[in-house]
Design an enzyme around this catalytic site. Structure first.
Site, PDB file in Angstrom:
ATOM      1  N   ASN A 123       0.854  -1.192   0.000  1.00 46.92           N
ATOM      2  CA  ASN A 123       0.000   0.000   0.000  1.00 46.92           C
ATOM      3  C   ASN A 123       0.889   1.240   0.000  1.00 46.92           C
ATOM      4  O   ASN A 123       1.419   1.649   1.031  1.00 46.92           O
ATOM      5  CB  ASN A 123      -0.914   0.004   1.233  1.00 46.92           C
ATOM      6  CG  ASN A 123      -1.793   1.252   1.279  1.00 46.92           C
ATOM      7  OD1 ASN A 123      -2.113   1.828   0.241  1.00 46.92           O
ATOM      8  ND2 ASN A 123      -2.157   1.686   2.480  1.00 46.92           N
ATOM      9  N   ILE A 124       1.089   1.824  -1.181  1.00 46.80           N
ATOM     10  CA  ILE A 124       1.941   3.004  -1.310  1.00 46.80           C
ATOM     11  C   ILE A 124       1.045   4.241  -1.304  1.00 46.80           C
ATOM     12  O   ILE A 124       0.227   4.420  -2.210  1.00 46.80           O
ATOM     13  CB  ILE A 124       2.758   2.958  -2.619  1.00 46.80           C
ATOM     14  CG1 ILE A 124       3.569   1.664  -2.676  1.00 46.80           C
ATOM     15  CG2 ILE A 124       3.684   4.167  -2.725  1.00 46.80           C
ATOM     16  CD1 ILE A 124       4.197   1.396  -4.012  1.00 46.80           C
ATOM     17  N   CYS A 148      15.803   4.164   0.593  1.00 45.03           N
ATOM     18  CA  CYS A 148      14.932   3.416   1.525  1.00 45.03           C
ATOM     19  C   CYS A 148      15.834   2.368   2.164  1.00 45.03           C
ATOM     20  O   CYS A 148      16.923   2.709   2.629  1.00 45.03           O
ATOM     21  CB  CYS A 148      13.727   2.824   0.792  1.00 45.03           C
ATOM     22  SG  CYS A 148      14.127   1.869  -0.689  1.00 45.03           S
TER      23      CYS A 148
END
Length: 213
Positions: A123-124, A148
């Site tokens: 879920n971005i 990241c």
């Protein structure tokens, strides 16, 4: 007979001198080659040996870089980039050693925490990517490093959305994403980039490269 003997003697002497001259020239050539050809390996300084880039490091555009999570072994390399800021896409607190490195080098940290879910639960959040893009597009933050954890999924999605703003075609965006994600490439990430709406960001200036691909 006397004249013939003298002539023969002179010919032998001339040939002997000519042979000596040729040997001297050959010796000179060999000596010159010995001096010019150097097969030894170049000597690298200790500083150059210490320049280790982070995992998955690459240049995205003028003043924009990407990578996995840098650690202390990469700090000397990062100093050569003369970074003004770092865009960090993980929700976890930044390590103390990294914070100290940022402070000592005058680097600003922008954190946009995106959870590292695995498929099929990825879920971005579009709003978070949109805010990160605004920071990325502001040249006052350049040179900037995006990272990241591994420099694959979250970083790849942000870079892919930047490419949409740069009017890259989807096949080129996906090729770049897959080059870094390799066997870990996610269909959900590529779907996110395909559907991401850049219309609200088109008014923002882009003073760096924006060539189509």
């Amino acid at each position: 007979m006397k004249d013939d003997t003298a002539t023969t003697t002179e010919l032998i002497q001339n040939q002997h001198q000519k042979g000596n001259q040729e040997m001297c020239r050959a010796t000179e050539v060999v000596s010159t080659v010995d001096r010019v050809v150097d097969m030894s390996s170049p000597v690298m300084s200790q500083d150059e040996l210490n320049l280790i880039p982070p995992l998955n490091f690459a240049m995205v555009d003028n003043g924009i870089f990407r990578s996995g999570f840098p650690d202390s072994a990469n700090f000397s390399f990062l100093q050569t980039l003369r970074l003004r800021s770092i865009i960090y896409l993980c929700p976890e607190p930044y390590p103390e050693a990294n914070n100290e490195f940022l402070k000592s080098n005058g680097i600003k940290l922008f954190q946009f925490g995106i959870e590292g879910y695995k498929e099929p639960f990825v879920n971005i959040p579009q709003d978070t990517i949109r805010e990160a893009l605004k920071t990325l597009l502001d040249v006052r933050n350049h040179p900037v490093l995006i990272h990241c954890k591994r420099g694959k999924h979250r970083t790849g999605c942000l870079v892919g959305c930047l490419r949409k703003l740069q009017r890259w075609c989807l096949s080129s965006i996906f090729d770049e994403y897959q080059r870094f994600a390799a066997a870990k490439a996610r269909v959900s990430d590529q779907r996110f980039m395909e559907l991401f709406d850049v219309s609200s960001l088109k008014h923002l200036p882009m003073s760096f490269s924006c060539l189509k691909r």
